[in-house]
Design an enzyme around this catalytic site. Sequence first.
Site, PDB file in Angstrom:
ATOM      1  N   PHE A 104      46.786  -6.724   3.166  1.00  0.00           N
ATOM      2  CA  PHE A 104      47.855  -7.719   3.342  1.00  0.00           C
ATOM      3  C   PHE A 104      48.339  -7.803   4.800  1.00  0.00           C
ATOM      4  O   PHE A 104      48.100  -8.794   5.510  1.00  0.00           O
ATOM      5  CB  PHE A 104      48.992  -7.375   2.367  1.00  0.00           C
ATOM      6  N   ASP A 136      35.150   4.018   5.466  1.00  0.00           N
ATOM      7  CA  ASP A 136      36.317   4.829   5.110  1.00  0.00           C
ATOM      8  C   ASP A 136      36.878   5.503   6.362  1.00  0.00           C
ATOM      9  O   ASP A 136      36.106   6.093   7.140  1.00  0.00           O
ATOM     10  CB  ASP A 136      35.828   5.887   4.104  1.00  0.00           C
ATOM     11  N   TYR A 178      46.516   0.424  10.162  1.00  0.00           N
ATOM     12  CA  TYR A 178      47.216  -0.092   8.983  1.00  0.00           C
ATOM     13  C   TYR A 178      46.681   0.520   7.684  1.00  0.00           C
ATOM     14  O   TYR A 178      47.375   0.498   6.669  1.00  0.00           O
ATOM     15  CB  TYR A 178      47.017  -1.612   8.863  1.00  0.00           C
ATOM     16  N   THR A 191      56.237   3.142   7.608  1.00  0.00           N
ATOM     17  CA  THR A 191      57.196   2.479   6.735  1.00  0.00           C
ATOM     18  C   THR A 191      58.595   3.067   6.889  1.00  0.00           C
ATOM     19  O   THR A 191      58.743   4.253   7.212  1.00  0.00           O
ATOM     20  CB  THR A 191      56.736   2.626   5.271  1.00  0.00           C
ATOM     21  N   ASP A 192      59.604   2.259   6.569  1.00  0.00           N
ATOM     22  CA  ASP A 192      60.989   2.763   6.581  1.00  0.00           C
ATOM     23  C   ASP A 192      61.233   3.781   5.457  1.00  0.00           C
ATOM     24  O   ASP A 192      62.208   4.528   5.481  1.00  0.00           O
ATOM     25  CB  ASP A 192      62.002   1.609   6.477  1.00  0.00           C
ATOM     26  N   GLU A 193      60.296   3.804   4.466  1.00  0.00           N
ATOM     27  CA  GLU A 193      60.501   4.690   3.311  1.00  0.00           C
ATOM     28  C   GLU A 193      60.422   6.167   3.676  1.00  0.00           C
ATOM     29  O   GLU A 193      60.799   7.017   2.869  1.00  0.00           O
ATOM     30  CB  GLU A 193      59.479   4.376   2.221  1.00  0.00           C
ATOM     31  N   TYR A 240      53.766   8.290  -2.268  1.00  0.00           N
ATOM     32  CA  TYR A 240      53.396   7.351  -1.200  1.00  0.00           C
ATOM     33  C   TYR A 240      54.199   7.624   0.073  1.00  0.00           C
ATOM     34  O   TYR A 240      53.635   7.836   1.150  1.00  0.00           O
ATOM     35  CB  TYR A 240      53.613   5.892  -1.649  1.00  0.00           C
ATOM     36  N   LYS A 299      53.060   9.038   3.840  1.00  0.00           N
ATOM     37  CA  LYS A 299      53.261   8.300   5.098  1.00  0.00           C
ATOM     38  C   LYS A 299      54.095   9.150   6.070  1.00  0.00           C
ATOM     39  O   LYS A 299      53.827   9.171   7.270  1.00  0.00           O
ATOM     40  CB  LYS A 299      53.963   6.962   4.846  1.00  0.00           C
ATOM     41  N   TYR A 347      62.801  -4.284 -12.502  1.00  0.00           N
ATOM     42  CA  TYR A 347      63.007  -2.860 -12.807  1.00  0.00           C
ATOM     43  C   TYR A 347      64.506  -2.551 -12.864  1.00  0.00           C
ATOM     44  O   TYR A 347      65.241  -2.806 -11.893  1.00  0.00           O
ATOM     45  CB  TYR A 347      62.413  -1.968 -11.721  1.00  0.00           C
TER      46      TYR A 347
HETATM   47  P1  NAD Z   1      47.495  -3.057   1.407  1.00  0.00           P
HETATM   48  O1  NAD Z   1      47.413  -2.095   0.270  1.00  0.00           O
HETATM   49  O2  NAD Z   1      47.639  -4.506   1.140  1.00  0.00           O
HETATM   50  O3  NAD Z   1      46.193  -2.894   2.326  1.00  0.00           O
HETATM   51  C1  NAD Z   1      45.657  -1.643   2.664  1.00  0.00           C
HETATM   52  C2  NAD Z   1      44.265  -1.866   3.259  1.00  0.00           C
HETATM   53  O4  NAD Z   1      43.742  -0.589   3.626  1.00  0.00           O
HETATM   54  C3  NAD Z   1      43.268  -2.485   2.258  1.00  0.00           C
HETATM   55  O5  NAD Z   1      42.512  -3.495   2.906  1.00  0.00           O
HETATM   56  C4  NAD Z   1      42.369  -1.320   1.878  1.00  0.00           C
HETATM   57  O6  NAD Z   1      41.054  -1.705   1.523  1.00  0.00           O
HETATM   58  C5  NAD Z   1      42.396  -0.481   3.154  1.00  0.00           C
HETATM   59  N1  NAD Z   1      42.110   0.929   2.892  1.00  0.00           N
HETATM   60  C6  NAD Z   1      42.669   1.731   1.947  1.00  0.00           C
HETATM   61  N2  NAD Z   1      42.123   2.969   2.016  1.00  0.00           N
HETATM   62  C7  NAD Z   1      41.227   2.951   3.025  1.00  0.00           C
HETATM   63  C8  NAD Z   1      40.356   3.926   3.600  1.00  0.00           C
HETATM   64  N3  NAD Z   1      40.315   5.168   3.123  1.00  0.00           N
HETATM   65  N4  NAD Z   1      39.579   3.556   4.642  1.00  0.00           N
HETATM   66  C9  NAD Z   1      39.608   2.295   5.123  1.00  0.00           C
HETATM   67  N5  NAD Z   1      40.398   1.327   4.625  1.00  0.00           N
HETATM   68  C10 NAD Z   1      41.196   1.652   3.592  1.00  0.00           C
HETATM   69  O7  NAD Z   1      48.657  -2.496   2.313  1.00  0.00           O
HETATM   70  P2  NAD Z   1      49.738  -3.287   3.197  1.00  0.00           P
HETATM   71  O8  NAD Z   1      50.895  -3.605   2.349  1.00  0.00           O
HETATM   72  O9  NAD Z   1      49.055  -4.335   3.973  1.00  0.00           O
HETATM   73  O10 NAD Z   1      50.178  -2.111   4.190  1.00  0.00           O
HETATM   74  C11 NAD Z   1      49.469  -1.875   5.392  1.00  0.00           C
HETATM   75  C12 NAD Z   1      50.151  -0.754   6.172  1.00  0.00           C
HETATM   76  O11 NAD Z   1      51.480  -1.122   6.463  1.00  0.00           O
HETATM   77  C13 NAD Z   1      50.243   0.565   5.394  1.00  0.00           C
HETATM   78  O12 NAD Z   1      50.023   1.614   6.303  1.00  0.00           O
HETATM   79  C14 NAD Z   1      51.669   0.592   4.881  1.00  0.00           C
HETATM   80  O13 NAD Z   1      52.130   1.916   4.727  1.00  0.00           O
HETATM   81  C15 NAD Z   1      52.385  -0.117   6.007  1.00  0.00           C
HETATM   82  N6  NAD Z   1      53.644  -0.817   5.621  1.00  0.00           N
HETATM   83  C16 NAD Z   1      53.636  -1.712   4.589  1.00  0.00           C
HETATM   84  C17 NAD Z   1      54.800  -2.415   4.300  1.00  0.00           C
HETATM   85  C18 NAD Z   1      54.852  -3.446   3.176  1.00  0.00           C
HETATM   86  O14 NAD Z   1      55.904  -4.014   2.923  1.00  0.00           O
HETATM   87  N7  NAD Z   1      53.744  -3.745   2.498  1.00  0.00           N
HETATM   88  C19 NAD Z   1      55.962  -2.182   5.048  1.00  0.00           C
HETATM   89  C20 NAD Z   1      55.926  -1.245   6.075  1.00  0.00           C
HETATM   90  C21 NAD Z   1      54.750  -0.581   6.374  1.00  0.00           C
HETATM   91  O1  DAU Z   2      59.831  -0.556   2.667  1.00  0.00           O
HETATM   92  C1  DAU Z   2      58.493  -0.697   3.000  1.00  0.00           C
HETATM   93  C2  DAU Z   2      57.632  -0.523   1.770  1.00  0.00           C
HETATM   94  O2  DAU Z   2      57.799  -1.699   0.981  1.00  0.00           O
HETATM   95  C3  DAU Z   2      56.156  -0.299   2.095  1.00  0.00           C
HETATM   96  O3  DAU Z   2      56.019   0.927   2.765  1.00  0.00           O
HETATM   97  C4  DAU Z   2      55.301  -0.289   0.815  1.00  0.00           C
HETATM   98  O4  DAU Z   2      53.935  -0.205   1.160  1.00  0.00           O
HETATM   99  C5  DAU Z   2      55.567  -1.585   0.063  1.00  0.00           C
HETATM  100  O5  DAU Z   2      54.839  -1.570  -1.157  1.00  0.00           O
HETATM  101  C6  DAU Z   2      57.044  -1.750  -0.206  1.00  0.00           C
HETATM  102  O6  DAU Z   2      57.512  -0.738  -1.133  1.00  0.00           O
HETATM  103  P1  DAU Z   2      58.485  -1.093  -2.364  1.00  0.00           P
HETATM  104  O7  DAU Z   2      58.324  -0.041  -3.377  1.00  0.00           O
HETATM  105  O8  DAU Z   2      59.840  -1.431  -1.861  1.00  0.00           O
HETATM  106  O9  DAU Z   2      57.784  -2.497  -2.809  1.00  0.00           O
HETATM  107  P2  DAU Z   2      57.463  -3.142  -4.249  1.00  0.00           P
HETATM  108  O10 DAU Z   2      56.956  -4.507  -3.981  1.00  0.00           O
HETATM  109  O11 DAU Z   2      56.630  -2.247  -5.098  1.00  0.00           O
HETATM  110  O12 DAU Z   2      58.898  -3.246  -4.917  1.00  0.00           O
HETATM  111  C7  DAU Z   2      59.980  -3.900  -4.284  1.00  0.00           C
HETATM  112  C8  DAU Z   2      61.220  -3.694  -5.154  1.00  0.00           C
HETATM  113  O13 DAU Z   2      61.067  -4.439  -6.369  1.00  0.00           O
HETATM  114  C9  DAU Z   2      61.439  -2.261  -5.585  1.00  0.00           C
HETATM  115  O14 DAU Z   2      62.834  -1.997  -5.607  1.00  0.00           O
HETATM  116  C10 DAU Z   2      60.865  -2.190  -7.003  1.00  0.00           C
HETATM  117  C11 DAU Z   2      61.136  -3.591  -7.531  1.00  0.00           C
HETATM  118  N1  DAU Z   2      60.153  -4.131  -8.502  1.00  0.00           N
HETATM  119  C12 DAU Z   2      58.823  -4.045  -8.210  1.00  0.00           C
HETATM  120  C13 DAU Z   2      57.887  -4.601  -9.056  1.00  0.00           C
HETATM  121  C14 DAU Z   2      56.407  -4.497  -8.756  1.00  0.00           C
HETATM  122  C15 DAU Z   2      60.602  -4.796  -9.654  1.00  0.00           C
HETATM  123  O15 DAU Z   2      61.815  -4.891  -9.912  1.00  0.00           O
HETATM  124  N2  DAU Z   2      59.670  -5.354 -10.478  1.00  0.00           N
HETATM  125  C16 DAU Z   2      58.326  -5.281 -10.235  1.00  0.00           C
HETATM  126  O16 DAU Z   2      57.539  -5.819 -11.038  1.00  0.00           O
END
Ligand code: NAD
Ligand code: DAU
Length: 344
Positions: free
Chosen positions: A14, A61, A81, A124-126, A160, A164, A217
């Site tokens: 993503f 990988d 990423y 991540t902020d988590e 998770y 991180k 949730y």
């Molecule tokens: P995502 O799950 O959509 O994508 C992860 C990608 O990494 C995928 O394309 C997957 O194929 C690849 N991948 C997984 N394992 C691998 C491996 N062993 N080797 C090579 N590639 C591999 O994740 P995302 O939501 O795009 O998050 C990307 C990064 O940003 C992560 O590090 C996540 O912790 C960080 N992040 C995400 C968010 C969010 O809101 N989604 C917020 C803050 C930080």
């Molecule tokens: O804060 C950054 C993080 O945000 C990233 O590090 C993670 O990779 C990313 O997945 C995201 O984590 P969250 O756990 O916050 O995201 P998620 O989309 O899973 O859930 C967002 C909020 O919505 C959380 O409070 C749980 C709630 N939720 C989630 C799902 C899937 C629901 O209420 N219903 C749902 O079906």
Amino acid sequence: MEYKNIIVTGGAGFIGSNFVHYVAKNHPEVNIMVLDKLTYAGNKENLAGLNPEKVKLVVGDICDAELVDELVSKTDAVIHYAAESHNDNSLKDPSPFIETNIIGTYTLLEACRKHNVRFHHVSTDEVYGDLPLREDLPGHGEGEGEKFTPESRYNPSSPYSSSKASSDLLVKAWVRSFNVQATISNCSNNYGPYQYIEKFIPRQITNVLCGIKPKLYGTGQNVRDWIHTEDHSSAVWTILTKGKIGETYLIGADGEQNNKDVLEMILEAMGQPKDAYDVVKDRPGHDLRYAIDSTKLREELGWKPQFTNFKEGLEDTINWYRDNRSWWEKDKEAVENNYAKNGQ
Ligand code: NAD
Ligand code: DAU
């Protein structure tokens, strides 16, 4: 400093693929090598339409030390990423999170150390755990405990976020002990196109598009600090090119919203009654609130988010899922079956 050849790990996921599109559009001179294992969350189609002379995909990988060493030896910078990214999955089976997020980051750091290559770690902020709801803070959220800052204590809640946090600590140690040229960013919740449909916003949008009731949730009072993925990309580019080695920058766009409000906005934008959703089982250890203080990034590096109208961004995202049904439809049944097994 500008870099001519970069590796983007996880560049078919993503946020990684959004970053690749951002760089290809705004810095077309850069050669991008995407290193991605193409797990369930990675998708080649996310890179469709990009110039194949400038953007190449290596399916592999990040834990494969030989491959990583070979690729890193030929690049100027790694933007990392790749990760297992979904909290709910980590509660079912933490093992791939430990492998990819910790061992994978270690493998990349060792290669960057050997070849003296610039490393940017996307986190991540988590890692900071969670904050009390604003209404439970003295003075209703003005002052201490209001937001995460780079000085906040590491206190992760889930497999998770703890994986991180571990990877962040490895980066900090490799900077201090081995002088690896690295920076770290910790960003809040992203939304936008190409987000896998297990995540909150695309899950609910695609539920409505399939005639399934959205799933909230627990009470829905949990707060996330939403940022458009395009703003995350510009922030990472800013840190990569202007950031100070060894520093951590927090990325956020002042987008706090509780889950119930976000769900109601989605329902309203999609012409549904505001209460047309199911309340389902809460996530164990569910973090209450995230909020980012991005002053350091804004004041020291001059970054500013551009896509801060959440309602508009949400509507664009809804339209993207509506227009790209073939991108997500094949996965929908399996994702929902998986959640259903868990009462969610
Ligand atoms: P995502 O799950 O959509 O994508 C992860 C990608 O990494 C995928 O394309 C997957 O194929 C690849 N991948 C997984 N394992 C691998 C491996 N062993 N080797 C090579 N590639 C591999 O994740 P995302 O939501 O795009 O998050 C990307 C990064 O940003 C992560 O590090 C996540 O912790 C960080 N992040 C995400 C968010 C969010 O809101 N989604 C917020 C803050 C930080
Ligand atoms: O804060 C950054 C993080 O945000 C990233 O590090 C993670 O990779 C990313 O997945 C995201 O984590 P969250 O756990 O916050 O995201 P998620 O989309 O899973 O859930 C967002 C909020 O919505 C959380 O409070 C749980 C709630 N939720 C989630 C799902 C899937 C629901 O209420 N219903 C749902 O079906």
